[in-house]
Design a protein around this motif. Structure first.
Motif, short mmCIF file in Angstrom:
data_model
loop_
_atom_site.label_atom_id
_atom_site.label_comp_id
_atom_site.label_asym_id
_atom_site.label_seq_id
_atom_site.Cartn_x
_atom_site.Cartn_y
_atom_site.Cartn_z
N LEU A 41 4.84 13.93 37.61
CA LEU A 41 4.08 14.60 36.56
C LEU A 41 4.99 15.68 35.79
N GLU A 99 3.94 12.41 43.33
CA GLU A 99 3.17 12.43 42.06
C GLU A 99 3.53 13.72 41.47
N LEU A 101 -0.81 9.90 35.68
CA LEU A 101 -1.44 11.11 36.38
C LEU A 101 -1.83 12.33 35.64
N PHE A 147 -3.48 22.14 43.22
CA PHE A 147 -3.25 20.52 43.46
C PHE A 147 -2.48 20.29 44.75
N ARG A 201 -5.28 10.98 34.91
CA ARG A 201 -6.24 11.19 36.36
C ARG A 201 -6.58 12.70 36.48
N HIS A 202 -5.81 13.63 36.35
CA HIS A 202 -5.78 14.86 37.24
C HIS A 202 -5.82 15.94 36.10
N CYS A 203 -5.44 15.50 34.75
CA CYS A 203 -5.37 17.01 33.93
C CYS A 203 -6.17 16.74 32.73
N SER A 222 -8.94 16.29 31.60
CA SER A 222 -10.25 16.54 31.70
C SER A 222 -10.40 17.76 30.98
N HIS A 243 -4.28 17.54 49.81
CA HIS A 243 -3.81 17.87 48.52
C HIS A 243 -4.23 16.80 47.43
N LEU A 244 -4.42 17.34 46.17
CA LEU A 244 -5.05 16.26 45.32
C LEU A 244 -3.66 15.50 44.78
N LEU A 245 -2.51 16.00 44.83
CA LEU A 245 -1.41 15.35 44.44
C LEU A 245 -0.42 15.41 45.41
#
Length: 587
Positions: free
Chosen positions: A581, A577, A392, A561, A395-397, A399, A571-573
């Motif tokens: 995380l 999830e 996770l 998120f 995928r989401h953090c 970057s 929601h992105l999460l």
């Protein structure tokens, strides 16, 4: 004893059945090379017996297959039986290949023994199919990925491919019916076909065996029993002992349960490595040459050997047979070792192997500690923060954020533009945030819009006007904020530091001029430090960093998120999830 045996023979006729064994003669004498056939039969029997034992506890479905195999592995006896079954299947393929090459070299396929050669040769693809249908039954990530790849290869075969693919998978993709179909093929149809083919093979062997009445030059001939039989028993015992030793010391592998969210770089078993490598030279629309044409043409060529060998000149025939053996072994060796060598130098694949081993070990630990839920073994890792957290985060953090230690181990963002979250909320992490050089550096606020903001300025000014005891004061503040994440877990020697730090935050150091801390300060200008770094604080922060309790309109680029003001489908999460995380970040 003779009376008893006469009585038994009168009712069963066992002596006539054993007559071919008693009367069989070896015109050229006994040989260790002739032991391959007997050894094959014993290993085949071992495979059948251990397979029957494993059937008593195995359950073929996506929710129960891995769990039942894990249950087998819980006892030493179960682990040993499964290991014997696993290594015997590999030994079966090796011995069958050795036997085929031995028969070819000795020219034992000559008339009238053509059916011996043909039936024995057809056992090779049957045994491989037996192994192929058995490998996925553990329902592990590697096993399921292998059968998916193999089914796709089979499905690309013209005419019969799609039908055979559906027979294997029970549909278009792996599901409950896949394990039902594979189980039926592995323990039912293929063993019966193998036994039928073996019966034809053995009947031909004893039909054309040399017996005493047929022997002309009997001077140097020896009976099969005991001279060859003792050699057979010796080799079979050695092979069985090796299989048992491997089963006891190493056991059969059990990878992590299958989960589509877990990435894996699939590789076939060693006996398919040559075809795997061959596929690299025939890609796209030409792949069927490597996966169908070459294996089928090789099989047909070997099947035809008895029919054209008789027409070859006497001096040419041995050279041709040896050339076939050398070419077959050389081609298999070269393709296999080329594939293995490429993987050995492939950093991505080696990393994936290590990761797969870690997931396997983690799945076993979770199964032992928590048991396997009714939903199936895949939920073990799917609901595990240690497994899902890094995925996770990537995928989401990742970057913006890294999560790596001082040595670079962990997740490193390609272009870091936000704080490194390794050890977030700990005393050492907070101490770095309070350091004049580190706070504006790349591991904290250096790549954010706060690099020249109030926080960095305040810390630098604090150090510029440092009193003699500033270091001790900041150490106390770090302990106080770390205690917000885990209240009540301070050691006795730290309780004084925590109390001192709380007083400094609210008083002398002036933190509450910007931050709210417990009943001091106001919300709106900087993140609330009450409960800082705790699971609840972090969850609310990740949900919506623009909330008044955190950055408000001063938020940099961090998205919301799972803001409570938005419907869940925006929601992105998901809540699950988000929990996984945060649990991983705080581990």
């Amino acid at each position: 004893m003779r009376v008893l045996l006469d009585w038994l023979d009168a009712r069963t006729g066992y002596r006539s059945f054993l007559a071919p064994f008693r009367e069989r003669i070896l015109p050229e004498g006994p040989s260790w090379w002739l032991t391959s056939a007997s050894c094959l039969a014993w290993v085949f029997a071992i495979e059948l017996v251990t397979g029957l034992l494993l059937m008593t506890t195995y359950s073929p479905s996506t929710t129960s297959a891995w769990a039942s195999v894990h249950y087998i592995e819980q006892s030493s006896a179960g682990r040993f039986v499964r290991g014997v079954h696993y290594f015997a299947s590999h030994a079966l393929i090796v011995l069958l290949a050795v036997h085929v090459l031995r028969v070819l070299v000795y020219r034992a396929f000559r008339a009238p023994r053509e059916l011996i050669w043909i039936s024995g040769l057809l056992l090779m693809p049957l045994v491989i199919a037996w192994a192929v249908t058995g490998n996925p039954l553990s329902a592990s990530q590697k096993a399921v990925t292998q059968i998916e790849v193999e089914a796709n290869i089979i499905g690309s075969t013209p005419l019969v491919g799609p039908a055979v693919q559906r027979l294997l998978l029970g549909g278009d993709e792996v599901g409950h019916l896949t394990f039902t179909h594979l189980y039926f093929l592995h323990v039912g149809l293929l063993p019966l076909a193998g036994l039928a083919l073996l019966a034809v093979h053995l009947s031909q062997v004893y039909r054309h065996a040399v017996v005493r009445e047929q022997l002309v030059a009997s001077g140097e001939a020896l009976p099969y029993w005991p001279y060859q039989s003792v050699r057979n028993a010796t080799v079979a015992t050695a092979v069985t002992a090796l299989i048992g030793w491997l089963a006891w010391r190493r056991g059969a592998p059990l990878d992590a349960p299958a989960d589509a969210d877990l990435a894996i770089l699939p590789r076939p078993e060693w006996y398919f490595r040559c075809l795997f490598e061959l596929r690299r030279y025939f890609t796209g629309d030409w792949e069927f040459i490597a996966t169908l044409v070459v294996p089928l043409a090789t099989l047909l060529f070997f099947l035809a050997i008895p029919f054209f060998d008789r027409y070859l000149p006497r001096r040419l025939a041995p050279a041709l047979r040896w050339s076939i053996v050398i070419l077959a072994i050389g081609a298999w060796d070269w393709l296999t070792w080329t594939s293995l060598a490429r993987d050995a130098s492939d950093e991505e694949y080696q990393t994936a192997r290590v990761r797969a081993a870690e997931l396997s070990e983690r799945a076993r630990q979770l199964a032992d500690a928590r048991g396997i839920p009714p939903e199936g073994a895949s939920t073990l890792l799917r609901d595990d923060a240690q497994t899902q957290g890094p995925l996770l985060f990537q995928r989401h953090c990742a970057s913006c954020h890294s999560c790596s230690d001082s040595g670079g181990a962990g997740i490193v963002a390609a272009t870091p533009s936000a704080p490194n979250l390794y050890g977030f909320g700990s005393t050492s992490w907070i101490a770095g945030l309070l350091d004049a050089e580190a706070v504006g550096g790349p591991h904290y606020l250096g790549h954010t819009k706060f690099a020249e903001g109030d926080m960095v300025t305040a810390i630098q000014e604090l150090h510029a006007d440092a009193s003699d005891d500033l270091t001790a004061q900041l150490r106390a503040v770090a302990h106080a904020l770390a205690a917000e994440a885990a209240p009540g877990q301070d050691s006795p020697q730290d309780e004084g530091l925590v109390s001192q730090g709380r007083g400094l935050i609210s008083g002398q150091l002036g933190c509450t001029n910007c931050h709210k801390f417990r009943d001091q300060g106001e919300l709106g200008s900087a993140p609330d430090l009450t409960g800082y770094g705790s699971r609840q604080w972090l969850e609310e922060f990740v949900r919506n960093p623009r909330d008044e309790r955190f950055y408000g309109d001063r938020n940099d680029r961090m998205p919301a998120f799972a803001a409570r003001s938005l419907p869940s489908d925006h929601h992105l999460l998901t809540d699950r999830e988000l929990r996984l995380l945060i649990d991983w970040l705080l581990h």
